[in-house]
Design an enzyme around this catalytic site. Structure first.
Site, PDB file in Angstrom:
ATOM      1  CE  LYS A   1      -3.097  -5.878   4.613  1.00 44.02           C
ATOM      2  NZ  LYS A   1      -2.651  -4.576   5.151  1.00 44.02           N
TER       3      LYS A   1
ATOM      4  CB  CYS B   1       3.321  -3.809  20.112  1.00 34.82           C
ATOM      5  SG  CYS B   1       4.312  -3.729  18.621  1.00 34.82           S
TER       6      CYS B   1
ATOM      7  CG  MET C   1       9.989  -2.108  25.181  1.00 36.46           C
ATOM      8  SD  MET C   1       8.575  -1.380  24.336  1.00 36.46           S
ATOM      9  CE  MET C   1       8.699   0.310  24.898  1.00 36.46           C
TER      10      MET C   1
ATOM     11  CG  ASP D   1      -2.935  -1.071   5.223  1.00 34.36           C
ATOM     12  OD1 ASP D   1      -1.926  -1.108   4.510  1.00 34.36           O
ATOM     13  OD2 ASP D   1      -3.019  -1.694   6.295  1.00 34.36           O
TER      14      ASP D   1
ATOM     15  CG  ASN E   1      -0.014   0.005   2.503  1.00 35.52           C
ATOM     16  OD1 ASN E   1       0.950  -0.734   2.600  1.00 35.52           O
ATOM     17  ND2 ASN E   1      -0.340   0.863   3.437  1.00 35.52           N
TER      18      ASN E   1
ATOM     19  CG  ASN F   1      -2.627  -9.815   6.503  1.00 36.31           C
ATOM     20  OD1 ASN F   1      -1.467  -9.896   6.138  1.00 36.31           O
ATOM     21  ND2 ASN F   1      -3.116  -8.701   6.998  1.00 36.31           N
TER      22      ASN F   1
END
Ligand code: HEC
Length: 452
Positions: free
Chosen positions: A79, A367, A406, A52, A7, A139
């Site tokens: 998608k 996340c 992280m 998207d 996208n 997906n």
């Protein structure tokens, strides 16, 4: 060589491309000469993509009989919800049928090869629920093609998003690119509020396993799954279709009817496609367990979406191998402790919480989950302990846990903003603790209106 193209960013075309146009080669399938790299043909699934809708999903080459003639085709379920059958020698569009619920377009015009957009769902002025959402009707999870039956077994889903233009754009007509961060052009900072305000009109999110005829668009059979993010599919010559789903069930279906022939509870959600192989005369089927990816954001599902296994139990990454008559057993599953510690929030400033909500949604939600409700793959921030709270900035700003995935956000957030995010996380935690204790109902989120 066939390439599926992703996208554009920002997702919203009025911001990305105010002059209009198709924005080649976004959301396209492109055929290149493998020797020279020159383009032979392209087919754009979503001209001027606004949602998207990537076309990077798995492609399959097959020979299908079309009007009595065998044709060499390329198959893809991108998608955007339409299943494309293309002549793989020249890119001619042969069929484009919806394989899940599609509302952004009414159909694909086979004469022009273009989708006909649904003007009722233009969200440039007013926000709208649109199907598919950005996780797509299909997906990464592999589909499986059955040439002999002329069918494709697709792990499909209805997973809508409320598309609302970024408030910054609506208020000022200008959208500032963030060099480090998400640039969707949609309202992400207040997304939780926007979704909860419109939850009554939300089309029900769910998953499907479908035996789908790509030429007619008909379903030979459909299995509905009450969670939308399920595993890839394996079809066998022996008449079976295997899939591991979000609820932790690894299932063998009858390829002809969709009837369940065998199932095994892995107690972990699955995304990977199963494989089968023969070794020393014994046939095995194998699957990797564990989830993540796009469903991280969805987090702990809101009803009526079913809770997935990796949330209820744990997100156990395992390679499981089965044979007929196999006798090994999994260790007994442990149910997660999801209790939320009680904290005194009297001194937290509601303005800081409201600022923290925006910073959380823009930087952390993808996340750690929508509404700070982790889906079980990554730490649930509502449950952080006092020791972690004491080193919050070292983790969030300085990157103390970067080796664990992280990264530090010191290049994006100030320490004050990190503190705002912590306040928002604690406020959400307390609200959900009260919900769990039956003392409050969702959605409340009173700090948004400056209430209690
Ligand atoms: C790209 C994914 C991703 C993003 C975005 C992300 N995190 Fe994390 N976070 C992780 C992972 C991975 C861990 C460590 C593994 C774990 O604990 O599950 C973690 C751990 C943490 C922890 C430690 C939790 C504990 O109990 O030990 C805190 C606190 C945290 N993140 C805060 C944040 C905040 C605040 C943001 C937004 C500014 C953020 N994270 C954005 C992936 C992410």
């Amino acid at each position: 060589m066939y390439i599926g193209v992703g996208n554009g960013s920002p997702w919203t075309r009025v911001i990305r491309s105010p002059g209009g146009g198709d924005n080649l080669f976004l959301s396209s399938i492109v055929a290149l000469d493998a020797d020279t790299g020159e383009m032979n043909w392209y087919y754009q699934t979503t001209p001027g993509d606004n949602w998207d809708y990537t076309a990077v999903q798995d492609m399959a080459l097959a020979e299908l009989e079309i009007e009595g003639e065998p044709r060499k085709v390329l198959l893809q379920a991108p998608k955007n919800g339409f299943f494309y059958v293309l002549d793989r020698s020249d890119g001619e569009l042969l069929a484009a049928n919806p394989y899940a619920t599609v509302t952004w377009a009414t159909h694909v015009d086979l004469e022009t090869g273009r989708p006909v957009e649904n003007p009722d769902l233009d969200y440039s002025e007013k926000g709208k629920w649109v199907l598919p959402g950005p996780l797509g009707a299909h997906n990464w999870q592999a589909m499986s093609v059955d040439e002999a039956a002329g069918l494709v077994y697709i792990p499909a889903q209805d997973n809508p998003l409320f598309f609302e233009m970024a408030s910054e754009w609506k208020e000022t007509g200008v959208y500032k690119h963030k060099p480090k961060g998400w640039n969707t052009g949609l309202e992400f900072g207040r997304l939780a509020q926007v979704i909860l305000d419109n939850i009554a009109e939300q089309p029900t999110p769910k998953g499907y396993l479908k035996a789908f005829d790509p030429l007619t668009g008909e379903d030979q059979w459909v299995v509905e799954i009450p969670h939308y993010w399920n595993g890839g599919v394996l079809g066998t010559e022996g008449g079976l279709v295997f899939q591991g789903n979000a609820l932790g069930m690894f299932t063998a279906y009858d390829k002809a009817t969709g009837e369940v022939l065998w199932e095994f509870n892995t107690y972990t959600s699955m995304l990977a496609p199963p494989i089968t192989f023969e070794l020393d005369g014994v046939q095995y089927v194998s699957v990797l367990t564990g989830t993540g990816g796009g469903d991280l954001f969805g987090g702990e599902p809101l009803p009526p979406v079913a809770e997935h296994a990796s949330l209820t139990y744990s997100n156990e990454g395992r390679l499981l191998v089965f044979k007929v008559g196999g006798e090994a057993a999994l260790p007994a599953p442990t149910v997660r402790d999801r209790s939320i510690p009680k904290r005194d929030l009297k001194d937290i400033d509601t303005v800081s919480i409201a600022r923290g909500e925006i910073a959380y949604n823009e930087n952390c939600a993808v996340c750690h989950g929508f509404l700070v409700r982790s889906g079980g793959a990554i730490a649930d921030l509502r449950r952080v302990n006092d020791e972690t709270l004491a080193i919050w900035d070292q983790i969030v700003i300085d990157g103390l846990y970067s080796a664990a995935g992280m990264a530090g956000f010191g290049d994006v957030l100030t320490r004050d903003q990190s503190g705002d995010v912590m306040n928002y996380v604690l406020a959400r935690a307390e609200e959900d603790r009260l919900v769990a204790a039956g003392e409050k109902e969702l959605p409340q989120m009173t700090w948004m209106t400056g209430g209690d």
